[in-house]
Design a protein around this motif. Structure first.
Motif, PDB file in Angstrom:
ATOM      1  N   MET A  93     -13.058  54.093   4.020  1.00  0.00           N
ATOM      2  CA  MET A  93     -12.533  54.286   2.670  1.00  0.00           C
ATOM      3  C   MET A  93     -11.880  55.669   2.565  1.00  0.00           C
ATOM      4  SD  MET A  93     -13.256  51.432   1.217  1.00  0.00           S
ATOM      5  CE  MET A  93     -13.027  51.743  -0.527  1.00  0.00           C
ATOM      6  N   THR A  94     -11.342  55.968   1.432  1.00  0.00           N
ATOM      7  CA  THR A  94     -10.693  57.262   1.227  1.00  0.00           C
ATOM      8  C   THR A  94     -10.537  57.489  -0.269  1.00  0.00           C
ATOM      9  OG1 THR A  94      -8.714  58.542   1.751  1.00  0.00           O
ATOM     10  CG2 THR A  94      -8.421  56.158   1.581  1.00  0.00           C
ATOM     11  N   LEU A  95      -9.383  57.919  -0.703  1.00  0.00           N
ATOM     12  CA  LEU A  95      -9.123  58.210  -2.107  1.00  0.00           C
ATOM     13  C   LEU A  95      -9.062  56.913  -2.916  1.00  0.00           C
ATOM     14  CD1 LEU A  95      -8.353  60.604  -4.019  1.00  0.00           C
ATOM     15  CD2 LEU A  95      -5.979  60.069  -3.469  1.00  0.00           C
ATOM     16  N   VAL A  96      -9.856  56.842  -3.997  1.00  0.00           N
ATOM     17  CA  VAL A  96      -9.904  55.635  -4.837  1.00  0.00           C
ATOM     18  C   VAL A  96      -9.871  56.054  -6.303  1.00  0.00           C
ATOM     19  CG1 VAL A  96     -11.197  54.281  -3.143  1.00  0.00           C
ATOM     20  CG2 VAL A  96     -12.433  55.622  -4.865  1.00  0.00           C
ATOM     21  N   ASN A  97      -9.596  55.082  -7.188  1.00  0.00           N
ATOM     22  CA  ASN A  97      -9.656  55.422  -8.597  1.00  0.00           C
ATOM     23  C   ASN A  97     -11.079  55.247  -9.127  1.00  0.00           C
ATOM     24  OD1 ASN A  97     -10.028  52.717  -9.395  1.00  0.00           O
ATOM     25  ND2 ASN A  97      -7.881  52.435  -9.915  1.00  0.00           N
ATOM     26  N   LEU A  98     -11.340  55.829 -10.270  1.00  0.00           N
ATOM     27  CA  LEU A  98     -12.696  55.853 -10.804  1.00  0.00           C
ATOM     28  C   LEU A  98     -13.185  54.460 -11.176  1.00  0.00           C
ATOM     29  CD1 LEU A  98     -15.115  57.569 -11.764  1.00  0.00           C
ATOM     30  CD2 LEU A  98     -13.959  57.786 -13.976  1.00  0.00           C
ATOM     31  N   SER A  99     -12.310  53.650 -11.748  1.00  0.00           N
ATOM     32  CA  SER A  99     -12.729  52.327 -12.210  1.00  0.00           C
ATOM     33  C   SER A  99     -13.333  51.497 -11.087  1.00  0.00           C
ATOM     34  CB  SER A  99     -11.536  51.582 -12.817  1.00  0.00           C
ATOM     35  OG  SER A  99     -11.045  52.253 -13.951  1.00  0.00           O
ATOM     36  N   THR A 100     -12.768  51.612  -9.891  1.00  0.00           N
ATOM     37  CA  THR A 100     -13.242  50.817  -8.751  1.00  0.00           C
ATOM     38  C   THR A 100     -14.687  51.134  -8.424  1.00  0.00           C
ATOM     39  OG1 THR A 100     -11.011  50.677  -7.835  1.00  0.00           O
ATOM     40  CG2 THR A 100     -12.850  50.278  -6.324  1.00  0.00           C
ATOM     41  N   VAL A 101     -14.994  52.422  -8.233  1.00  0.00           N
ATOM     42  CA  VAL A 101     -16.354  52.791  -7.831  1.00  0.00           C
ATOM     43  C   VAL A 101     -17.332  52.686  -9.001  1.00  0.00           C
ATOM     44  CG1 VAL A 101     -15.752  54.167  -5.811  1.00  0.00           C
ATOM     45  CG2 VAL A 101     -15.735  55.239  -8.066  1.00  0.00           C
ATOM     46  N   LEU A 102     -16.837  52.885 -10.225  1.00  0.00           N
ATOM     47  CA  LEU A 102     -17.709  52.711 -11.385  1.00  0.00           C
ATOM     48  C   LEU A 102     -18.155  51.259 -11.527  1.00  0.00           C
ATOM     49  CD1 LEU A 102     -16.313  54.835 -14.373  1.00  0.00           C
ATOM     50  CD2 LEU A 102     -18.496  55.097 -13.180  1.00  0.00           C
ATOM     51  N   ALA A 103     -17.231  50.339 -11.346  1.00  0.00           N
ATOM     52  CA  ALA A 103     -17.571  48.920 -11.469  1.00  0.00           C
ATOM     53  C   ALA A 103     -18.621  48.528 -10.428  1.00  0.00           C
ATOM     54  CB  ALA A 103     -16.317  48.066 -11.306  1.00  0.00           C
ATOM     55  N   GLU A 104     -18.453  49.018  -9.221  1.00  0.00           N
ATOM     56  CA  GLU A 104     -19.408  48.707  -8.163  1.00  0.00           C
ATOM     57  C   GLU A 104     -20.777  49.303  -8.480  1.00  0.00           C
ATOM     58  OE1 GLU A 104     -17.462  50.302  -4.774  1.00  0.00           O
ATOM     59  OE2 GLU A 104     -16.019  48.649  -4.602  1.00  0.00           O
ATOM     60  N   ALA A 105     -20.789  50.550  -8.941  1.00  0.00           N
ATOM     61  CA  ALA A 105     -22.057  51.205  -9.253  1.00  0.00           C
ATOM     62  C   ALA A 105     -22.748  50.538 -10.435  1.00  0.00           C
ATOM     63  CB  ALA A 105     -21.820  52.683  -9.541  1.00  0.00           C
ATOM     64  N   ARG A 106     -21.976  50.187 -11.446  1.00  0.00           N
ATOM     65  CA  ARG A 106     -22.564  49.539 -12.624  1.00  0.00           C
ATOM     66  C   ARG A 106     -23.167  48.189 -12.261  1.00  0.00           C
ATOM     67  NH1 ARG A 106     -19.904  47.407 -18.278  1.00  0.00           N
ATOM     68  NH2 ARG A 106     -21.530  48.178 -19.661  1.00  0.00           N
ATOM     69  N   LEU A 128     -12.716  75.763  -2.757  1.00  0.00           N
ATOM     70  CA  LEU A 128     -12.482  74.772  -1.703  1.00  0.00           C
ATOM     71  C   LEU A 128     -13.794  74.335  -1.068  1.00  0.00           C
ATOM     72  CD1 LEU A 128     -10.394  73.272   0.068  1.00  0.00           C
ATOM     73  CD2 LEU A 128     -10.374  75.287   1.558  1.00  0.00           C
ATOM     74  N   GLU A 129     -14.727  75.272  -0.948  1.00  0.00           N
ATOM     75  CA  GLU A 129     -16.017  74.951  -0.325  1.00  0.00           C
ATOM     76  C   GLU A 129     -16.760  73.846  -1.068  1.00  0.00           C
ATOM     77  OE1 GLU A 129     -14.799  78.795   1.306  1.00  0.00           O
ATOM     78  OE2 GLU A 129     -14.884  78.009  -0.745  1.00  0.00           O
ATOM     79  N   ALA A 155     -18.056  70.421   0.612  1.00  0.00           N
ATOM     80  CA  ALA A 155     -19.475  70.063   0.541  1.00  0.00           C
ATOM     81  C   ALA A 155     -19.666  68.641   0.036  1.00  0.00           C
ATOM     82  CB  ALA A 155     -20.212  71.049  -0.362  1.00  0.00           C
ATOM     83  N   TYR A 156     -18.912  68.247  -0.971  1.00  0.00           N
ATOM     84  CA  TYR A 156     -19.088  66.918  -1.546  1.00  0.00           C
ATOM     85  C   TYR A 156     -18.621  65.826  -0.591  1.00  0.00           C
ATOM     86  CZ  TYR A 156     -19.382  69.938  -5.676  1.00  0.00           C
ATOM     87  OH  TYR A 156     -19.714  70.934  -6.556  1.00  0.00           O
ATOM     88  N   ALA A 157     -17.546  66.074   0.125  1.00  0.00           N
ATOM     89  CA  ALA A 157     -17.092  65.100   1.116  1.00  0.00           C
ATOM     90  C   ALA A 157     -18.131  64.945   2.224  1.00  0.00           C
ATOM     91  CB  ALA A 157     -15.746  65.526   1.701  1.00  0.00           C
ATOM     92  N   ALA A 158     -18.704  66.061   2.659  1.00  0.00           N
ATOM     93  CA  ALA A 158     -19.740  65.999   3.686  1.00  0.00           C
ATOM     94  C   ALA A 158     -20.962  65.247   3.182  1.00  0.00           C
ATOM     95  CB  ALA A 158     -20.131  67.416   4.119  1.00  0.00           C
ATOM     96  N   ILE A 174      -8.841  66.613   1.334  1.00  0.00           N
ATOM     97  CA  ILE A 174     -10.221  66.426   1.788  1.00  0.00           C
ATOM     98  C   ILE A 174     -10.677  64.999   1.495  1.00  0.00           C
ATOM     99  CG2 ILE A 174     -12.612  67.119   1.318  1.00  0.00           C
ATOM    100  CD1 ILE A 174     -11.439  69.988   0.857  1.00  0.00           C
ATOM    101  N   ALA A 175     -10.338  64.491   0.323  1.00  0.00           N
ATOM    102  CA  ALA A 175     -10.715  63.124  -0.041  1.00  0.00           C
ATOM    103  C   ALA A 175     -10.097  62.113   0.913  1.00  0.00           C
ATOM    104  CB  ALA A 175     -10.275  62.833  -1.471  1.00  0.00           C
ATOM    105  N   GLU A 176      -8.839  62.317   1.265  1.00  0.00           N
ATOM    106  CA  GLU A 176      -8.138  61.359   2.123  1.00  0.00           C
ATOM    107  C   GLU A 176      -8.696  61.340   3.545  1.00  0.00           C
ATOM    108  OE1 GLU A 176      -4.191  62.745   1.547  1.00  0.00           O
ATOM    109  OE2 GLU A 176      -3.895  61.591  -0.310  1.00  0.00           O
ATOM    110  N   SER A 177      -9.361  62.428   3.940  1.00  0.00           N
ATOM    111  CA  SER A 177      -9.926  62.470   5.290  1.00  0.00           C
ATOM    112  C   SER A 177     -11.402  62.069   5.310  1.00  0.00           C
ATOM    113  CB  SER A 177      -9.769  63.873   5.885  1.00  0.00           C
ATOM    114  OG  SER A 177     -10.541  64.814   5.161  1.00  0.00           O
TER     115      SER A 177
END
Length: 277
Positions: free
Chosen positions: A1-14, A28-29, A33-36, A70-73
């Motif tokens: 996966m990589t960069l996604v919109n919020l609605s996609t991951v929110l729907a899955e989490a909900r 930048l750190e 950190a969040y990607a890691a 960072i998100a795309e990687s």
């Protein structure tokens, strides 16, 4: 996966009845950190850049483009989100830059104006495939507003969503922005009532003031997106100071690296907590 919109991951989490962690990017750190943390947990994450942060850096583009890269990687889904934006011009810039989600904060406007402007932002962003979060009323702690005890009414929340078409709604249920102690007590009964009344995922702002048990209980009650900023700033600062006290250095990589590692570890812990693992 990589960069996604919020609605996609929110729907899955909900659907899975788990929480989605949303953390603020200031340096930048933070984004690194969040990607890691996302890769260590195999969970999605939201990287948030606030309008206040944009003001601090003097521009959105440098930090946004770094966060997007960072998100795309990252091997896990990442949302890059503009948070608490009151300036529609800034939202338009975020859309042009490729951010996948925005939070329009019209909560300081009169109610009718907030609804009209929120709807306008939704139309603008929907055309670009960008998700929109909004806020009904003002979540506590900002500039001393929002009297203790004030809460979001479920009926008002449902009407706001129907009139604006937002993809997610931040509601007031007992938390407050910028708390440095985890003493807030959430109204979980109210969270459940709003969840049942509102067709879109709910967002908890001011989550740094809520302890671990309260966060997990909020997710079980119906919260989906959980914003945490001040708590991680505290973790970052404490690790940085400890590293300098232990081994003074002018090499910024040493103490910023220690801070980044500490934030990664805490982000991992929080993401797993919110996922109810």
């Amino acid at each position: 996966m990589t960069l996604v919109n919020l609605s996609t991951v929110l729907a899955e989490a909900r659907h899975a009845r788990r929480g989605l962690a949303a953390f603020n990017v200031i340096q930048l750190e933070h984004a690194e950190a969040y990607a890691a943390a996302a890769e260590r947990t195999n969970l999605p994450v939201v990287m948030q850049i606030s309008q206040n942060c944009v003001r601090y850096h003097g521009a959105l583009r440098p930090l946004a483009q770094a966060s997007l890269a960072i998100a795309e990687s990252c091997a896990q889904p990442v949302v890059v989100h503009l948070d608490h934006a009151e300036d529609v011009d800034l939202i338009e810039e975020a859309v042009r830059l490729g951010l996948t989600s925005v939070m329009y904060d019209g909560s300081k406007l009169p109610d009718d104006a907030n609804r009209a402007e929120t709807n306008r932002v939704v139309q603008l962003c929907r055309a670009a495939g960008v998700s929109v979060e909004a806020e009904l009323g003002e979540v506590g702690g900002k500039d001393g507003v929002h009297a203790p005890g004030v809460r979001t009414d479920p009926g008002d929340a449902a009407q706001f969503v129907a009139e604006t078409g937002v993809d997610a709604l931040a509601v007031a249920v007992g938390s407050s922005h910028a708390m440095v102690e985890r003493t807030a007590r959430l109204d979980t009964d109210l969270i459940g009532q709003i969840r049942d009344a509102v067709p879109v995922p709910l967002v908890l702002h001011g989550s740094s003031g809520v302890d671990d048990a309260g966060l997990a209980e909020a997710v079980r009650a119906g919260m989906t997106k959980v914003n945490i900023a001040t708590h991680l700033n505290n973790v970052f600062t404490q690790a940085l100071v400890a590293r300098l006290e232990q081994a003074p250095t002018v090499d910024t990589r040493r103490y910023l690296g220690a801070a980044r590692s500490a934030v990664t570890d805490e982000a991992v812990r929080l993401m797993e907590l919110l996922a109810l693992r």
